[in-house]
Design an enzyme around this catalytic site. Structure first.
Site, PDB file in Angstrom:
ATOM      1  N   GLU A 215      32.172 -26.112 -13.035  1.00 14.88           N
ATOM      2  CA  GLU A 215      32.684 -27.451 -13.378  1.00 14.88           C
ATOM      3  C   GLU A 215      31.473 -28.373 -13.337  1.00 14.88           C
ATOM      4  OE1 GLU A 215      35.718 -28.017 -14.219  1.00 14.88           O
ATOM      5  OE2 GLU A 215      36.565 -26.095 -13.650  1.00 14.88           O
TER       6      GLU A 215
ATOM      7  N   GLY B 253      26.027 -30.488 -11.000  1.00  9.23           N
ATOM      8  CA  GLY B 253      25.312 -30.856 -12.215  1.00  9.23           C
ATOM      9  C   GLY B 253      25.095 -29.671 -13.155  1.00  9.23           C
TER      10      GLY B 253
ATOM     11  N   GLU C 138      25.040 -30.781   1.108  1.00  8.53           N
ATOM     12  CA  GLU C 138      24.292 -31.039   2.352  1.00  8.53           C
ATOM     13  C   GLU C 138      24.356 -32.519   2.742  1.00  8.53           C
ATOM     14  OE1 GLU C 138      23.321 -29.903  -0.514  1.00  8.53           O
ATOM     15  OE2 GLU C 138      21.235 -30.374  -1.015  1.00  8.53           O
TER      16      GLU C 138
ATOM     17  N   LYS D  45      30.487 -23.788   0.667  1.00  9.13           N
ATOM     18  CA  LYS D  45      29.325 -24.641   0.979  1.00  9.13           C
ATOM     19  C   LYS D  45      29.534 -26.051   0.443  1.00  9.13           C
ATOM     20  CE  LYS D  45      25.254 -25.689  -0.922  1.00  9.13           C
ATOM     21  NZ  LYS D  45      25.071 -27.014  -0.322  1.00  9.13           N
TER      22      LYS D  45
ATOM     23  N   CYS E  72      32.612 -37.027 -12.346  1.00  7.70           N
ATOM     24  CA  CYS E  72      32.169 -36.174 -13.457  1.00  7.70           C
ATOM     25  C   CYS E  72      32.871 -36.538 -14.758  1.00  7.70           C
ATOM     26  CB  CYS E  72      32.395 -34.718 -13.125  1.00  7.70           C
ATOM     27  SG  CYS E  72      34.090 -34.397 -12.658  1.00  7.70           S
TER      28      CYS E  72
ATOM     29  N   GLU F  93      23.866 -37.980 -18.369  1.00  8.16           N
ATOM     30  CA  GLU F  93      24.804 -38.380 -17.322  1.00  8.16           C
ATOM     31  C   GLU F  93      24.051 -39.202 -16.271  1.00  8.16           C
ATOM     32  OE1 GLU F  93      26.222 -35.390 -14.519  1.00  8.16           O
ATOM     33  OE2 GLU F  93      28.242 -36.161 -14.806  1.00  8.16           O
TER      34      GLU F  93
HETATM   35  P1  NAD Z   1      24.227 -30.815  -7.638  1.00  6.25           P
HETATM   36  O1  NAD Z   1      24.340 -29.881  -8.793  1.00  6.25           O
HETATM   37  O2  NAD Z   1      22.888 -31.325  -7.284  1.00  6.25           O
HETATM   38  O3  NAD Z   1      24.788 -30.155  -6.300  1.00  6.25           O
HETATM   39  C1  NAD Z   1      26.089 -29.626  -6.202  1.00  6.25           C
HETATM   40  C2  NAD Z   1      26.094 -28.563  -5.139  1.00  6.25           C
HETATM   41  O4  NAD Z   1      25.226 -27.504  -5.553  1.00  6.25           O
HETATM   42  C3  NAD Z   1      25.590 -29.007  -3.768  1.00  6.25           C
HETATM   43  O5  NAD Z   1      26.352 -28.355  -2.766  1.00  6.25           O
HETATM   44  C4  NAD Z   1      24.162 -28.493  -3.744  1.00  6.25           C
HETATM   45  O6  NAD Z   1      23.681 -28.219  -2.454  1.00  6.25           O
HETATM   46  C5  NAD Z   1      24.285 -27.216  -4.540  1.00  6.25           C
HETATM   47  N1  NAD Z   1      23.049 -26.782  -5.196  1.00  6.25           N
HETATM   48  C6  NAD Z   1      22.010 -27.549  -5.608  1.00  6.25           C
HETATM   49  N2  NAD Z   1      21.055 -26.780  -6.156  1.00  6.25           N
HETATM   50  C7  NAD Z   1      21.495 -25.503  -6.094  1.00  6.25           C
HETATM   51  C8  NAD Z   1      20.955 -24.262  -6.512  1.00  6.25           C
HETATM   52  N3  NAD Z   1      19.773 -24.180  -7.106  1.00  6.25           N
HETATM   53  N4  NAD Z   1      21.695 -23.142  -6.305  1.00  6.25           N
HETATM   54  C9  NAD Z   1      22.915 -23.210  -5.736  1.00  6.25           C
HETATM   55  N5  NAD Z   1      23.460 -24.362  -5.297  1.00  6.25           N
HETATM   56  C10 NAD Z   1      22.775 -25.501  -5.496  1.00  6.25           C
HETATM   57  O7  NAD Z   1      25.253 -31.963  -7.954  1.00  6.25           O
HETATM   58  P2  NAD Z   1      25.504 -33.260  -7.117  1.00  6.25           P
HETATM   59  O8  NAD Z   1      24.360 -34.177  -7.345  1.00  6.25           O
HETATM   60  O9  NAD Z   1      25.892 -32.896  -5.735  1.00  6.25           O
HETATM   61  O10 NAD Z   1      26.815 -33.804  -7.866  1.00  6.25           O
HETATM   62  C11 NAD Z   1      26.761 -34.493  -9.042  1.00  6.25           C
HETATM   63  C12 NAD Z   1      27.077 -33.600 -10.223  1.00  6.25           C
HETATM   64  O11 NAD Z   1      28.313 -32.911 -10.030  1.00  6.25           O
HETATM   65  C13 NAD Z   1      27.266 -34.406 -11.476  1.00  6.25           C
HETATM   66  O12 NAD Z   1      26.558 -33.811 -12.530  1.00  6.25           O
HETATM   67  C14 NAD Z   1      28.756 -34.315 -11.749  1.00  6.25           C
HETATM   68  O13 NAD Z   1      29.115 -34.475 -13.072  1.00  6.25           O
HETATM   69  C15 NAD Z   1      29.091 -32.981 -11.215  1.00  6.25           C
HETATM   70  N6  NAD Z   1      30.526 -32.878 -10.903  1.00  6.25           N
HETATM   71  C16 NAD Z   1      31.334 -32.173 -11.747  1.00  6.25           C
HETATM   72  C17 NAD Z   1      32.706 -32.092 -11.517  1.00  6.25           C
HETATM   73  C18 NAD Z   1      33.626 -31.339 -12.464  1.00  6.25           C
HETATM   74  O14 NAD Z   1      34.758 -31.077 -12.089  1.00  6.25           O
HETATM   75  N7  NAD Z   1      33.191 -30.990 -13.663  1.00  6.25           N
HETATM   76  C19 NAD Z   1      33.240 -32.714 -10.391  1.00  6.25           C
HETATM   77  C20 NAD Z   1      32.403 -33.421  -9.541  1.00  6.25           C
HETATM   78  C21 NAD Z   1      31.027 -33.490  -9.805  1.00  6.25           C
END
Ligand code: NAD
Length: 491
Positions: free
Chosen positions: A250, A229, A178, A175, A284, A385
């Site tokens: 991650e 996140g 979105e 997935k 990240c 963050e």
């Molecule tokens: P997010 O957590 O909002 O979303 C990430 C993914 O999770 C999306 O596909 C989203 O649709 C899905 N998601 C959201 N809520 C969910 C739920 N309740 N259950 C299951 N899936 C869900 O993050 P974002 O805003 O897309 O990305 C930013 C975050 O990603 C930042 O915190 C960043 O640090 C982190 N990030 C971490 C790494 C790493 O390798 N550690 C790499 C890239 C980004």
């Protein structure tokens, strides 16, 4: 792109069962660039059923590693041949500068190649235990894997997830975010074209609280791998408890970039810009906290501000642009709110932090790169963050204070140290509670080396052999080489 982009489930391009769709926006101008189907839990369930059948009944779990390698090398080649197309699409959807998107495509192809190669390499162990027993340890695929990724590196995160999972012999339900599904859709067209059997790799489009939650809680998914996140990671972890899923997370970071007075001054300034402002700060591992030795603070900040003001912000597809827009209006407002918060908390805004409204950029989500000094460790802008182009500066007196400040957040993803004293560099890095570190550099990432965080930055590692092993179960096989009775019970 075609008028409606679909999901790829069980070898078919399909619409959502509920018939919903979603518009995908170009963050550089707010315009709709595609319409995609919007799946929900029931679509994810269909994908899970297909992945389960492909793994257990159709024979993917027994597919020889050499065949898995062949498919993945073909995928890498197919992707690389279309670098230009994928890079432009990534920039259109995510906003990042084209030169960064081009690197992402190259890195994604290299990641697939790395795992294609790893599939056929030795993974087991043997032990000479007590005569006449012999013990073998083998690695087997886990089974059906759910994979959820964010929007900041849409294609690259897909490669980091699909590469090891498929190379190790799992089937997947993938997935994308979105907000940024477009390059993943094109990648799955290549997955189909190179001949992956149906049901092995499935693409489900939709929101986190529907498709994502279903992936996290579905009983037929054996592992969930998530990048995103920390708050979302926590909810995925909780949803995954039902069937005790294997989990890799991650998550976020607030990583320290530590500059000692003896560092090469210009090199440290240059890497500091790269550490925080690449990919609009939506990284990240970003070096989002600059820790700087007191004696060079003023001079360093002056030079850093001077160079930051010259960063060329604009639409990623435009020639010479160095930093693109943020991913969405919501995210832009979140970043701008942090800038306001920083001012209220008493930090000093040295540059940037405004939405850019002139030069034809008013319809996009452009923010000037910002630097805050005069911070204190307890400020929210120092602890949380921001995930945007906002650098917070912290001053330190000596090595001990630098380490204490560096480790003083809930995160532990990454960190860097700049010094010309080699022993000091290593000494400080060894005290950092973080999984990804650099000395006299910041941010370069290699497929060979493990990626992941300490503390609330995650669980497990991606990339390298570590990332492959995360997609395997370990089985011990004990063999009696002299199959005579054991004779424990006498009668
Ligand atoms: P997010 O957590 O909002 O979303 C990430 C993914 O999770 C999306 O596909 C989203 O649709 C899905 N998601 C959201 N809520 C969910 C739920 N309740 N259950 C299951 N899936 C869900 O993050 P974002 O805003 O897309 O990305 C930013 C975050 O990603 C930042 O915190 C960043 O640090 C982190 N990030 C971490 C790494 C790493 O390798 N550690 C790499 C890239 C980004």
């Amino acid at each position: 792109m075609e008028s409606l982009e679909k999901m790829y489930i069980d070898g078919q391009w399909v619409s959502a069962l509920a018939g919903k769709t979603r518009n995908i926006i170009n963050p550089a101008d707010g315009c709709v660039i595609a319409t995609v189907v919007e799946g929900a839990a029931e679509d994810a369930q269909l994908a899970v059923a297909a992945a389960k059948r492909a793994f257990y009944e159709d024979g993917w779990m027994e597919t020889p590693p050499v065949e898995r390698a062949r498919l993945m090398f073909a995928l890498a080649d197919a992707l690389e041949q279309r670098t230009d197309k994928f890079a432009k699409l990534e920039t259109l959807n995510n906003g990042k500068a084209l030169r960064e998107a081009e690197c992402d495509v190259g890195d994604a192809a290299a990641c697939f190649r790395y795992y294609a190669g790893l599939a056929t390499k030795p993974h087991g162990q043997t032990y000479d235990v007590v005569d006449p027993m012999q013990t073998l340890v083998v690695r087997e695929p886990i089974g059906v894997c759910g994979q959820i990724v964010p929007w900041n590196y849409p294609l690259l995160m897909a490669a980091w997830k699909l590469g090891p999972a498929l190379a190790a012999g799992n089937t997947v339900i993938f997935k994308p975010s979105e907000l940024t599904p477009l390059t993943a859709i094109k990648l799955f067209e290549l997955i189909e074209a190179v001949g992956y059997p149906k049901g092995v790799a499935n693409l489900v489009l939709g929101a986190g609280n529907t498709v994502g939650q279903e992936i996290a809680k579905n009983y037929d998914i054996d592992k969930v791998a998530f990048t995103g996140g920390t708050t979302t990671g926590r909810s995925i972890m909780m949803a995954a408890t039902g069937n005790i899923k294997n989990i890799s997370l991650e998550l976020g970071g607030k990583s320290p970039n530590i500059i000692f007075a003896d560092a090469d001054f210009e090199a440290a300034v240059d890497w500091t810009l790269f550490a925080i402002f690449i990919n609009q700060g939506e990284v990240c591992s970003a070096g989002s906290r600059l820790l700087i030795e007191e004696s060079i603070h003023d001079e360093f900040i002056e030079r850093l501000v001077e160079r930051t003001k010259k960063i060329k912000v604009g639409p990623g597809l435009e020639e010479g642009v160095e930093m693109g827009p943020l991913i969405s209006e919501t995210h832009m407002n979140r970043v701008l709110d942090y800038v306001e918060l920083g001012k209220k908390e008493g930090a000093k805004l040295m540059c940037g932090g405004q939405r850019i409204l002139g030069d034809g950029l008013e319809k996009g989500y452009f923010v000037e790169p910002a630097i805050f000094t005069n911070t204190t460790p307890d400020m929210r802008i120092v602890q949380e963050e921001i995930f945007g182009p906002v650098l917070v500066v912290q001053k330190f007196k000596d090595e001990k204070e630098a380490i204490a400040l560096a480790n003083n957040t809930i995160y532990g993803l990454a960190g860097g140290v700049f010094t010309q004293d080699g022993a000091k560099g290593l000494r400080v890095i060894k005290k950092l509670r973080a999984g990804i570190t650099w000395i006299n550099a910041y941010n370069p990432t290699y497929n060979e080396a493990p990626w992941g965080g300490y503390k609330q930055s995650g669980i497990g590692r991606e990339l390298g052999t570590f990332g492959f092993e995360e997609y395997t179960e370990v089985k011990q096989i004990n063999i009696n080489l002299d199959p005579s009775p054991i004779g424990w019970f006498k009668n």
